[in-house]
Design a protein around this motif. Structure first.
Motif, PDB file in Angstrom:
ATOM      1  N   THR A  28       1.145  -1.241   0.029  1.00 59.04           N
ATOM      2  CA  THR A  28       0.264  -0.088  -0.078  1.00 59.04           C
ATOM      3  C   THR A  28       0.416   1.236  -0.545  1.00 59.04           C
ATOM      4  O   THR A  28       1.595   1.278   0.278  1.00 59.04           O
ATOM      5  CB  THR A  28      -0.899  -0.051   1.054  1.00 59.04           C
ATOM      6  N   ARG A  29       0.457   2.426  -1.091  1.00 52.16           N
ATOM      7  CA  ARG A  29       1.561   3.704  -1.037  1.00 52.16           C
ATOM      8  C   ARG A  29       0.738   4.048  -0.693  1.00 52.16           C
ATOM      9  O   ARG A  29      -0.592   4.912  -1.692  1.00 52.16           O
ATOM     10  CB  ARG A  29       1.592   3.665  -2.305  1.00 52.16           C
ATOM     11  N   GLY A  30       1.268   5.255   0.428  1.00 48.62           N
ATOM     12  CA  GLY A  30       0.953   6.821   0.619  1.00 48.62           C
ATOM     13  C   GLY A  30       2.154   7.617   0.141  1.00 48.62           C
ATOM     14  O   GLY A  30       3.205   7.010  -0.136  1.00 48.62           O
ATOM     15  N   ALA A  31       2.167   8.601  -0.023  1.00 49.55           N
ATOM     16  CA  ALA A  31       2.553  10.397  -0.511  1.00 49.55           C
ATOM     17  C   ALA A  31       1.649  11.079   0.602  1.00 49.55           C
ATOM     18  O   ALA A  31       0.678  11.317   0.954  1.00 49.55           O
ATOM     19  CB  ALA A  31       2.445  10.927  -1.983  1.00 49.55           C
ATOM     20  N   ILE A  32       3.248  11.704   1.185  1.00 50.84           N
ATOM     21  CA  ILE A  32       2.956  13.384   1.968  1.00 50.84           C
ATOM     22  C   ILE A  32       4.178  14.573   0.881  1.00 50.84           C
ATOM     23  O   ILE A  32       4.854  14.445   0.536  1.00 50.84           O
ATOM     24  CB  ILE A  32       3.505  13.251   3.897  1.00 50.84           C
ATOM     25  N   VAL A  33       3.092  15.257   0.293  1.00 50.90           N
ATOM     26  CA  VAL A  33       3.419  16.466  -0.105  1.00 50.90           C
ATOM     27  C   VAL A  33       4.204  17.816   1.090  1.00 50.90           C
ATOM     28  O   VAL A  33       2.919  18.014   1.963  1.00 50.90           O
ATOM     29  CB  VAL A  33       2.792  17.079  -1.017  1.00 50.90           C
ATOM     30  N   VAL A  34       4.790  17.816   1.323  1.00 49.65           N
ATOM     31  CA  VAL A  34       5.503  19.425   2.466  1.00 49.65           C
ATOM     32  C   VAL A  34       5.690  20.303   1.371  1.00 49.65           C
ATOM     33  O   VAL A  34       6.383  20.504   1.018  1.00 49.65           O
ATOM     34  CB  VAL A  34       6.686  18.488   3.243  1.00 49.65           C
ATOM     35  N   ALA A  35       4.816  21.309   2.443  1.00 52.97           N
ATOM     36  CA  ALA A  35       4.529  22.549   1.373  1.00 52.97           C
ATOM     37  C   ALA A  35       3.934  23.642   2.772  1.00 52.97           C
ATOM     38  O   ALA A  35       3.458  24.888   2.663  1.00 52.97           O
ATOM     39  CB  ALA A  35       3.365  22.386   0.289  1.00 52.97           C
ATOM     40  N   ALA A 119      -0.500   3.094   5.436  1.00 53.36           N
ATOM     41  CA  ALA A 119       0.408   2.841   4.095  1.00 53.36           C
ATOM     42  C   ALA A 119       1.505   2.176   4.544  1.00 53.36           C
ATOM     43  O   ALA A 119       1.916   2.343   5.901  1.00 53.36           O
ATOM     44  CB  ALA A 119       0.477   4.245   3.931  1.00 53.36           C
ATOM     45  N   GLU A 120       1.761   1.324   3.980  1.00 52.23           N
ATOM     46  CA  GLU A 120       2.926   0.871   4.130  1.00 52.23           C
ATOM     47  C   GLU A 120       4.302   1.009   3.413  1.00 52.23           C
ATOM     48  O   GLU A 120       5.578   0.897   4.263  1.00 52.23           O
ATOM     49  CB  GLU A 120       3.010  -1.162   3.047  1.00 52.23           C
ATOM     50  N   LEU A 121       4.193   1.762   2.590  1.00 49.05           N
ATOM     51  CA  LEU A 121       5.607   2.653   1.558  1.00 49.05           C
ATOM     52  C   LEU A 121       5.027   4.122   1.677  1.00 49.05           C
ATOM     53  O   LEU A 121       3.492   4.488   1.554  1.00 49.05           O
ATOM     54  CB  LEU A 121       5.829   2.096  -0.023  1.00 49.05           C
ATOM     55  N   VAL A 122       6.015   4.891   2.169  1.00 45.51           N
ATOM     56  CA  VAL A 122       5.426   6.332   2.514  1.00 45.51           C
ATOM     57  C   VAL A 122       6.386   7.034   2.136  1.00 45.51           C
ATOM     58  O   VAL A 122       7.137   7.264   1.365  1.00 45.51           O
ATOM     59  CB  VAL A 122       5.631   6.625   3.233  1.00 45.51           C
ATOM     60  N   THR A 183      13.595  14.927  -4.326  1.00 49.31           N
ATOM     61  CA  THR A 183      12.474  14.270  -3.376  1.00 49.31           C
ATOM     62  C   THR A 183      12.097  13.659  -4.910  1.00 49.31           C
ATOM     63  O   THR A 183      12.169  14.277  -5.713  1.00 49.31           O
ATOM     64  CB  THR A 183      12.042  15.453  -2.786  1.00 49.31           C
ATOM     65  N   PRO A 184      10.753  12.726  -4.406  1.00 47.53           N
ATOM     66  CA  PRO A 184      10.434  12.095  -3.388  1.00 47.53           C
ATOM     67  C   PRO A 184      11.780  10.780  -2.832  1.00 47.53           C
ATOM     68  O   PRO A 184      12.055  10.592  -4.048  1.00 47.53           O
ATOM     69  CB  PRO A 184       9.136  11.697  -3.997  1.00 47.53           C
ATOM     70  N   GLN A 185      11.560  11.341  -1.490  1.00 44.88           N
ATOM     71  CA  GLN A 185      11.870  10.498  -1.109  1.00 44.88           C
ATOM     72  C   GLN A 185      11.257   8.915  -0.562  1.00 44.88           C
ATOM     73  O   GLN A 185      10.082   9.319   0.616  1.00 44.88           O
ATOM     74  CB  GLN A 185      13.279  10.722   0.442  1.00 44.88           C
ATOM     75  N   VAL A 186      11.479   7.977  -0.347  1.00 50.50           N
ATOM     76  CA  VAL A 186      10.263   6.637  -0.465  1.00 50.50           C
ATOM     77  C   VAL A 186      10.604   6.267   0.688  1.00 50.50           C
ATOM     78  O   VAL A 186      12.248   5.439   0.429  1.00 50.50           O
ATOM     79  CB  VAL A 186       9.575   6.239  -1.762  1.00 50.50           C
ATOM     80  N   PHE A 187      10.250   5.310   1.607  1.00 49.73           N
ATOM     81  CA  PHE A 187      10.562   4.703   2.861  1.00 49.73           C
ATOM     82  C   PHE A 187       9.206   3.374   3.576  1.00 49.73           C
ATOM     83  O   PHE A 187       8.268   3.545   2.924  1.00 49.73           O
ATOM     84  CB  PHE A 187      10.659   4.990   4.308  1.00 49.73           C
ATOM     85  N   LYS A 188      10.139   2.164   3.327  1.00 45.25           N
ATOM     86  CA  LYS A 188       9.204   1.476   4.474  1.00 45.25           C
ATOM     87  C   LYS A 188       8.558   2.676   5.789  1.00 45.25           C
ATOM     88  O   LYS A 188       9.173   2.552   6.216  1.00 45.25           O
ATOM     89  CB  LYS A 188      10.131  -0.229   4.801  1.00 45.25           C
ATOM     90  N   ALA A 189       6.923   2.031   5.572  1.00 48.86           N
ATOM     91  CA  ALA A 189       6.629   3.397   6.444  1.00 48.86           C
ATOM     92  C   ALA A 189       6.879   2.961   8.510  1.00 48.86           C
ATOM     93  O   ALA A 189       7.006   3.799   8.738  1.00 48.86           O
ATOM     94  CB  ALA A 189       4.361   3.261   7.025  1.00 48.86           C
ATOM     95  N   GLU A 190       7.377   1.621   8.184  1.00 46.47           N
ATOM     96  CA  GLU A 190       7.766   1.350   9.652  1.00 46.47           C
ATOM     97  C   GLU A 190       9.319   1.789  10.138  1.00 46.47           C
ATOM     98  O   GLU A 190       9.156   2.204  10.877  1.00 46.47           O
ATOM     99  CB  GLU A 190       7.411   0.369   9.947  1.00 46.47           C
ATOM    100  N   VAL A 191       9.573   1.535   8.740  1.00 46.48           N
ATOM    101  CA  VAL A 191      10.972   2.377   8.600  1.00 46.48           C
ATOM    102  C   VAL A 191      11.116   3.958   9.262  1.00 46.48           C
ATOM    103  O   VAL A 191      11.844   4.690  10.402  1.00 46.48           O
ATOM    104  CB  VAL A 191      12.007   2.185   8.186  1.00 46.48           C
ATOM    105  N   ILE A 192      10.539   4.565   8.335  1.00 51.08           N
ATOM    106  CA  ILE A 192      10.223   6.216   8.801  1.00 51.08           C
ATOM    107  C   ILE A 192      10.082   7.002   9.780  1.00 51.08           C
ATOM    108  O   ILE A 192      10.136   7.530  10.707  1.00 51.08           O
ATOM    109  CB  ILE A 192       9.566   7.058   7.309  1.00 51.08           C
ATOM    110  N   ARG A 193       8.530   5.796  10.019  1.00 51.80           N
ATOM    111  CA  ARG A 193       7.372   6.400  11.348  1.00 51.80           C
ATOM    112  C   ARG A 193       8.637   5.793  12.922  1.00 51.80           C
ATOM    113  O   ARG A 193       8.735   6.754  13.891  1.00 51.80           O
ATOM    114  CB  ARG A 193       6.887   5.259  12.035  1.00 51.80           C
TER     115      ARG A 193
END
Length: 246
Positions: A28-35, A119-122, A183-193
Motif C-alpha cells: 500500500t502506497r501513501g504520499a506526503i507533499v510538504v509545503a 500505508a506500507e510505503l511512504v 525528493t520524493p524520498q520513499v521509505f517502508k512506513a515502519e522504518v520512517i515512523r
C-alpha cells in the motif's frame, strides 16, 4: 487514488530508471507533499507562486495523482493556508487530505505521517519541486519496496570547493561518489515512523533521519529537471519549462 483514512476532510512521463529490474507493486502506497515552509530565502511563500495557470504546489499533487498505485495523499501546508490547500485539492479533483505543518520541516513531516493513516510505503516530497515526473515517483516506490528506503539523486558534476566564512577556499572536495539528493524520498512506513519517533536533533532531510537508525538508503537515478525552487531565478526557469510544455 483514495484519500487517507482520517476523521476530517479537508510535467511529463520521463523514463523510469531500472523499472524492468524491479518487482511489481504490492505494498500500500501513501504520499506526503510538504509545503509548509515560510520561503525565507525566496522572500515569499514560493509553493503558492503562480506557475502557468496553477500555483507551484499543484504540480506535485498532479504528479502523484497521475501514479495509479498511490492510494493515500496528504498535503501539509502552513496553518494559515489549510483552507486554501483544501480549495486547491478540490479544484484539481484530487482526494488529498490537507493538514497544518509545524514550526520546523521535521514537525511538518511528523504531522503528515500522523494524518496519512495506513500505508506500507511512504513517499515524502518537497512541494517546491514542481517538475517531478510520475515515472520518477514510480521508480522510487519500486526501489523502496525492494530495499526499504530510496532517494532520487543526480551525480555531482561540478568541481566542489569547501570555503571558510570569509570565502577563502580551504579544500577541493573529491566529487567521485557525491550525489545531490532530491525528493520524493520513499521509505517502508515502519522504518520512517520509527526513525522519526527516535529523532533527537534538527534535520532537513528525511533519509538522514533513517540513516541515524543505521538503515541503508538506496539511490535512484534522479532527474535534472526535478530541481527545487530556492531563488527567484529558479521560478523563471520553471515557468519557461511549464509554458514550453517540458
Amino acid at each position: 487514488m483514495r484519500g487517507p483514512r482520517t476523521q476530517d476532510s479537508g510535467p511529463s512521463g520521463r523514463g523510469s530508471p531500472h523499472s524492468s529490474e524491479l518487482s511489481p507493486q504490492s505494498l500500500t502506497r501513501g504520499a506526503i507533499v510538504v509545503a509548509a515552509g515560510r520561503g525565507t530565502r525566496m522572500g515569499e511563500d514560493k509553493v503558492w507562486l503562480p506557475l502557468g495557470d496553477l500555483p507551484v504546489v499543484a504540480y506535485s499533487l498532479k504528479a502523484f495523482a497521475a501514479v495509479p498505485s498511490v492510494q493515500r495523499l496528504v498535503l501539509v501546508v502552513s496553518r494559515e493556508r489549510v483552507e486554501r490547500g483544501r480549495e486547491l485539492a478540490a479544484h484539481l479533483g484530487i482526494p488529498a487530505f490537507v493538514c497544518a505543518g509545524g514550526e520546523r520541516r521535521q514537525d511538518s513531516v511528523r504531522n503528515g505521517l500522523d494524518a496519512l493513516g495506513e500505508a506500507e510505503l511512504v513517499a515524502i516530497h518537497d512541494g517546491a519541486r514542481p517538475l517531478v515526473s510520475p515515472a520518477l515517483i514510480e521508480a522510487c516506490y519500486r526501489v523502496a519496496e525492494r530495499d526499504g528506503a530510496a532517494v532520487p539523486a543526480v551525480a555531482v558534476r561540478d568541481t566542489v570547493k569547501r570555503a571558510s566564512g570569509e570565502l577563502w577556499v580551504t579544500e577541493t572536495v573529491e566529487r567521485a561518489g557525491l550525489w545531490a539528493v532530491q525528493t520524493p524520498q520513499v521509505f517502508k512506513a515502519e522504518v520512517i515512523r520509527r526513525a522519526y519517533d527516535r529523532l533527537d536533533r534538527e534535520v532537513t532531510d528525511d533519509s538522514a533521519v533513517v540513516e541515524l537508525l543505521g538503515e541503508r538508503v538506496r539511490i535512484v537515478p534522479g532527474d535534472p529537471w526535478n530541481f527545487k525552487l530556492t531563488v527567484p531565478e529558479d521560478v523563471v526557469v520553471a515557468r519557461a519549462l511549464v509554458e514550453g510544455g517540458a
